[in-house]
Design a protein around this motif. Structure first.
Motif, PDB file in Angstrom:
ATOM      1  N   SER A   1     -31.949  -7.294   8.932  1.00 46.56           N
ATOM      2  CA  SER A   1     -31.639  -5.823   9.392  1.00 46.56           C
ATOM      3  C   SER A   1     -32.921  -5.087   8.613  1.00 46.56           C
ATOM      4  CB  SER A   1     -30.187  -5.355   8.746  1.00 46.56           C
ATOM      5  OG  SER A   1     -30.705  -4.590   7.543  1.00 46.56           O
ATOM      6  N   LEU A   2     -33.325  -4.401   8.096  1.00 50.10           N
ATOM      7  CA  LEU A   2     -34.717  -4.087   7.099  1.00 50.10           C
ATOM      8  C   LEU A   2     -35.530  -4.928   8.423  1.00 50.10           C
ATOM      9  CD1 LEU A   2     -34.431  -3.936   3.617  1.00 50.10           C
ATOM     10  CD2 LEU A   2     -34.185  -2.041   5.603  1.00 50.10           C
ATOM     11  N   ILE A   3     -35.420  -5.906   8.286  1.00 52.54           N
ATOM     12  CA  ILE A   3     -36.649  -6.720   9.188  1.00 52.54           C
ATOM     13  C   ILE A   3     -36.644  -6.495  10.798  1.00 52.54           C
ATOM     14  CG2 ILE A   3     -37.856  -8.811   9.873  1.00 52.54           C
ATOM     15  CD1 ILE A   3     -37.340  -9.937   7.761  1.00 52.54           C
ATOM     16  N   ILE A   4     -35.712  -6.560  10.900  1.00 55.09           N
ATOM     17  CA  ILE A   4     -35.674  -5.858  12.511  1.00 55.09           C
ATOM     18  C   ILE A   4     -35.577  -4.234  12.536  1.00 55.09           C
ATOM     19  CG2 ILE A   4     -33.823  -5.614  14.512  1.00 55.09           C
ATOM     20  CD1 ILE A   4     -32.976  -7.901  13.265  1.00 55.09           C
ATOM     21  N   THR A   5     -35.119  -3.307  12.115  1.00 56.90           N
ATOM     22  CA  THR A   5     -35.783  -2.138  11.701  1.00 56.90           C
ATOM     23  C   THR A   5     -37.152  -2.157  11.636  1.00 56.90           C
ATOM     24  OG1 THR A   5     -33.522  -1.589  11.056  1.00 56.90           O
ATOM     25  CG2 THR A   5     -34.779   0.232  10.699  1.00 56.90           C
ATOM     26  N   ALA A   6     -38.103  -2.426  11.288  1.00 57.76           N
ATOM     27  CA  ALA A   6     -39.680  -2.504  10.819  1.00 57.76           C
ATOM     28  C   ALA A   6     -40.030  -3.020  12.019  1.00 57.76           C
ATOM     29  CB  ALA A   6     -39.883  -3.526   9.441  1.00 57.76           C
TER      30      ALA A   6
END
Length: 95
Positions: A15-20
């Motif tokens: 989820s952090l990767i997608i948000t970034a």
């Protein structure tokens, strides 16, 4: 407990990767998964299959590059154990 914690942390990381990527803070991310051979065979295969399913998504595959480090003999043994009814491998050669 350890496997469940891994999955929770893995989903959080994704989820952090997608948000970034949505905010264009990064173009690509490399995920290195190590010590898979320390898991019991079923958990090792579940993790590998889960990551592979995740990477089947074209958008995620463009963002996330994955390296999985595992002892080849232990991986072959885990596959032989799970799919022994479908494949013929001498298990004694795998240990």
């Amino acid at each position: 407990m350890g496997f469940l914690l891994f999955l929770i942390l893995f989903l959080f990381l994704i989820s952090l990767i997608i948000t970034a990527n949505i905010y264009k803070k990064t173009d690509k991310t490399v995920l290195i998964v190590d010590n898979l051979d320390r898991c019991i065979p079923d958990e090792m295969l579940e993790i590998i299959e889960s990551i592979r399913l995740l990477l089947d998504d074209v958008e995620i595959n463009e963002i996330l590059k994955t390296i999985m480090l595992v002892d080849e003999k232990k991986l072959k043994y885990a596959i032989a154990e799970r799919y022994s009814h479908q494949i013929t491998i001498e298990k004694s050669k795998l240990t």
